[in-house]
Design a protein around this motif. Structure first.
Motif, short mmCIF file in Angstrom:
data_model
loop_
_atom_site.label_atom_id
_atom_site.label_comp_id
_atom_site.label_asym_id
_atom_site.label_seq_id
_atom_site.Cartn_x
_atom_site.Cartn_y
_atom_site.Cartn_z
N GLU A 23 0.83 -1.20 0.00
CA GLU A 23 0.00 0.00 0.00
C GLU A 23 0.86 1.25 0.00
N ASP A 24 0.30 2.31 -0.53
CA ASP A 24 0.95 3.61 -0.48
C ASP A 24 0.88 4.10 0.96
N MET A 25 1.93 4.76 1.42
CA MET A 25 1.98 5.24 2.79
C MET A 25 2.61 6.63 2.82
N TYR A 26 2.32 7.39 3.88
CA TYR A 26 2.94 8.69 4.08
C TYR A 26 3.99 8.56 5.18
N GLY A 27 4.83 9.56 5.34
CA GLY A 27 6.00 9.49 6.22
C GLY A 27 5.72 9.02 7.63
N TYR A 28 4.80 9.68 8.32
CA TYR A 28 4.51 9.30 9.71
C TYR A 28 3.99 7.88 9.78
N SER A 64 5.64 10.07 -5.55
CA SER A 64 4.91 10.67 -4.45
C SER A 64 3.65 11.34 -4.98
N ILE A 65 2.61 11.29 -4.15
CA ILE A 65 1.33 11.86 -4.51
C ILE A 65 0.88 12.74 -3.34
N SER A 66 0.64 14.02 -3.60
CA SER A 66 0.16 14.94 -2.56
C SER A 66 -1.36 14.87 -2.50
N THR A 67 -1.86 14.73 -1.27
CA THR A 67 -3.30 14.64 -1.05
C THR A 67 -3.69 15.62 0.04
N ARG A 72 -6.04 22.83 5.36
CA ARG A 72 -4.71 23.32 4.96
C ARG A 72 -3.63 22.26 5.02
N GLN A 73 -3.99 21.05 5.37
CA GLN A 73 -2.98 20.00 5.53
C GLN A 73 -2.84 19.17 4.26
N ILE A 74 -1.60 19.00 3.84
CA ILE A 74 -1.28 18.17 2.68
C ILE A 74 -0.50 16.95 3.20
N ARG A 75 -0.88 15.80 2.74
CA ARG A 75 -0.17 14.58 3.11
C ARG A 75 0.44 14.01 1.83
N ILE A 76 1.71 13.62 1.91
CA ILE A 76 2.40 13.07 0.74
C ILE A 76 2.50 11.56 0.91
#
Length: 112
Positions: A23-28, A64-67, A72-76
């Motif tokens: 699965e795609d995941m973000y940093g945290y 990377s995909i920005s969502t 105002r929060q963007i998650r990559i």
């Protein structure tokens, strides 16, 4: 500093790409998953993680995909590419070869 704190760059890349296999995941999310799946034994320095992620992206192994998740929060989110899957297999092979050599050097018998 012990062995746990000195995980090599190639190992960090292998771990990150392995986390992105399903699965795609973000940093945290990556940081939390690594800690959880290793039962807290491994933690990854976020600076080293992002350096590795940027390098992997530059080389085409991940994208990377920005969502937008809140006002105002963007998650990559990071996504493993087909060439990333191939590169992961190369790193995994090298890691297993190294592990086998270390087991011999440390006189660890393989239990079957």
């Amino acid at each position: 500093m012990g062995v746990k704190e000195n995980i090599g760059k190639g190992t960090i890349e292998l771990v990150l790409m392995s986390m992105l296999l399903e699965e795609d995941m973000y940093g945290y999310q990556l940081v939390q998953s690594i800690s959880k799946l290793s039962n807290g034994v491994l933690s990854i320095n976020t600076g080293a993680m992002y350096t590795s992620l940027y390098k992997l992206e530059e080389e085409g192994y991940i994208t990377s995909i920005s969502t937008k998740v809140k006002n105002r929060q963007i998650r990559i989110y990071y996504h493993l590419t087909d060439s990333g899957r191939d590169y992961r297999e190369v790193l995994l092979s090298e890691y297993l070869e190294l592990q086998k050599a270390m087991n011999c050097l440390l006189k660890i018998e393989k239990k079957e």
